[in-house]
Write an enzyme that holds these catalytic residues in place. Structure first.
Site, PDB file in Angstrom:
ATOM      1  N   ASP A  48       0.846  -1.203   0.000  1.00  7.04           N
ATOM      2  CA  ASP A  48       0.000   0.000   0.000  1.00  7.04           C
ATOM      3  C   ASP A  48       0.883   1.255   0.000  1.00  7.04           C
ATOM      4  OD1 ASP A  48       0.879  -0.066   2.608  1.00  7.04           O
ATOM      5  OD2 ASP A  48      -1.105   0.205   3.516  1.00  7.04           O
ATOM      6  N   SER A  49       2.199   1.053   0.035  1.00  6.32           N
ATOM      7  CA  SER A  49       3.136   2.165  -0.178  1.00  6.32           C
ATOM      8  C   SER A  49       2.898   2.782  -1.560  1.00  6.32           C
ATOM      9  CB  SER A  49       4.587   1.692  -0.061  1.00  6.32           C
ATOM     10  OG  SER A  49       4.828   0.544  -0.849  1.00  6.32           O
ATOM     11  N   ASP A  87      -1.087  -6.343  -0.364  1.00  2.34           N
ATOM     12  CA  ASP A  87      -1.034  -5.682   0.944  1.00  2.34           C
ATOM     13  C   ASP A  87      -2.414  -5.128   1.289  1.00  2.34           C
ATOM     14  OD1 ASP A  87       0.251  -4.756   3.180  1.00  2.34           O
ATOM     15  OD2 ASP A  87       1.202  -3.046   2.187  1.00  2.34           O
ATOM     16  N   LYS A 117      -0.759  -9.592   2.884  1.00  3.15           N
ATOM     17  CA  LYS A 117      -0.009  -9.112   4.055  1.00  3.15           C
ATOM     18  C   LYS A 117      -0.874  -8.143   4.831  1.00  3.15           C
ATOM     19  CE  LYS A 117       3.289  -5.724   3.961  1.00  3.15           C
ATOM     20  NZ  LYS A 117       2.708  -4.774   4.929  1.00  3.15           N
ATOM     21  N   GLU A 119      -0.767  -5.611   8.694  1.00  2.00           N
ATOM     22  CA  GLU A 119       0.086  -5.077   9.746  1.00  2.00           C
ATOM     23  C   GLU A 119      -0.512  -5.350  11.119  1.00  2.00           C
ATOM     24  OE1 GLU A 119       0.740  -0.877   9.072  1.00  2.00           O
ATOM     25  OE2 GLU A 119       1.386  -1.198   7.002  1.00  2.00           O
ATOM     26  N   GLU A 186      10.035  -4.661   9.923  1.00  2.00           N
ATOM     27  CA  GLU A 186      10.475  -3.390   9.321  1.00  2.00           C
ATOM     28  C   GLU A 186      11.107  -2.491  10.377  1.00  2.00           C
ATOM     29  OE1 GLU A 186       7.509  -1.303   7.023  1.00  2.00           O
ATOM     30  OE2 GLU A 186       8.760   0.496   6.870  1.00  2.00           O
TER      31      GLU A 186
HETATM   32  O1  KIV Z   1       3.356  -1.032   1.602  1.00  2.00           O
HETATM   33  C1  KIV Z   1       4.502  -1.450   1.626  1.00  2.00           C
HETATM   34  O2  KIV Z   1       5.270  -1.373   0.661  1.00  2.00           O
HETATM   35  C2  KIV Z   1       4.946  -2.037   2.856  1.00  2.00           C
HETATM   36  C3  KIV Z   1       6.408  -1.979   3.065  1.00  2.00           C
HETATM   37  C4  KIV Z   1       6.759  -0.762   3.828  1.00  2.00           C
HETATM   38  C5  KIV Z   1       6.902  -3.181   3.656  1.00  2.00           C
HETATM   39  O3  KIV Z   1       4.178  -2.474   3.657  1.00  2.00           O
END
Ligand code: KIV
Length: 284
Positions: A48-49, A87, A117, A119, A186
């Site tokens: 989600d970056s 993500d 993924k 968090e 991270e």
């Molecule tokens: O969104 C993303 O790219 C991430 C990284 C910071 C690991 O979660």
């Protein structure tokens, strides 16, 4: 195009068992995905970056499932052989187990992802268990978790103090217990990452700025090539300054159009004289 075999979960665990480091990068678009697959990268995270690197937001919080699915689909079209992880964006798994399962399922059904993924630590164990029970592999994410940056006091190293390090360790064990196949650490001190990597049994530990002792490494693609103009995090290694190459090319293009040295005959398409004469007669 290389004849590469599709990476599957047993391949990743085989690498872990043999002590062969696993390679992982973020990716958000078709051409980059193609290159990463060709380069033999094992795992891609459609992070989600992308809210920051591709969409220009100041944080990852405004990113939606629609944004993620669109980019994950493009990445899958470019990288058929990597283990692809979608993500989960902000508030697509925090509210409830059902909401988490539904959104995780969208990554699998609509973008052909291999895993998702999310968090967080012990507090999201129930959502992880629900998603795993639905047959979807889950990667956890501990340490600096950007969706909680406000609560964590900003984008800072996590686990520098003994108590905080112990909490990250306990969270890693809770995630393993909940059934994750991997955990991304991270910006955690290298020694904490090493101990967690030794303590988990059946979980792959991936480091992003957390030192060399994990089972694999992740970098943000845009940081590797100078493609994010706002900042370069310390943990990133720059492998090439594509940003400067692109900027110089753009300036040159603007200059050549302005001074009429572009386009050249090789950049356009001619018409035969007899057709041209006929054409002129037709329009007169
Ligand atoms: O969104 C993303 O790219 C991430 C990284 C910071 C690991 O979660």
């Amino acid at each position: 195009m290389s004849e590469r075999k599709k990476i599957m979960l047993p391949d990743l665990f085989r690498k872990k068992r043999k002590g062969q480091p696993i390679t992982m990068l973020t990716c958000y678009d078709y051409p980059t995905a193609y290159f990463q697959d060709e380069a033999g990268i094992d795992m891609i995270l459609v992070g989600d970056s992308l809210g920051m690197t591709m969409l220009g937001y100041d944080s990852t919080l405004p990113v939606t499932m629609e944004d993620m699915i669109r980019h994950a689909q493009a990445v899958r079209r470019g990288a058929k052989n990597v283990w692809l992880i979608g993500d989960m964006p902000y508030m697509t798994y925090q509210p409830s187990v059902e909401c988490a399962i539904r959104n995780a399922g969208r990554f699998m059904a609509e973008a052909s992802c291999d895993a998702i993924k999310l968090e967080g630590g012990r507090e999201i164990s129930d959502r992880i268990k629900g998603i795993v029970a639905a047959g979807i592999p889950v990667m956890g994410h501990l340490g600096l978790t950007p969706q909680s940056a406000s609560a964590l006091g900003g984008f800072k190293v996590q686990g520098k103090g003994a108590l905080q390090a112990k909490k990250i360790m306990d969270d890693a064990l809770a995630l393993e217990e909940a059934g994750v196949f991997a955990i991304l650490l991270e910006m955690v001190p290298d020694r904490v990452c090493k101990i967690i990597t030794e303590k988990v049994k059946d979980t792959i530990i991936i480091s992003l700025g957390s030192g060399p002792d994990a089972h694999g490494q992740l970098l943000i693609y845009h940081d590797m090539f100078g493609l994010y103009p706002k900042f370069k995090p310390r943990m990133a290694k720059v492998y090439g300054d594509a940003g400067s190459v692109i900027l110089n090319g753009l300036r040159q293009y603007a200059q050549e159009v302005t001074n009429k040295t572009f386009p050249r005959p090789e950049n356009w398409f001619p018409m035969k004289d007899e057709e041209y004469e006929e054409f002129k007669k037709l329009i007169d």
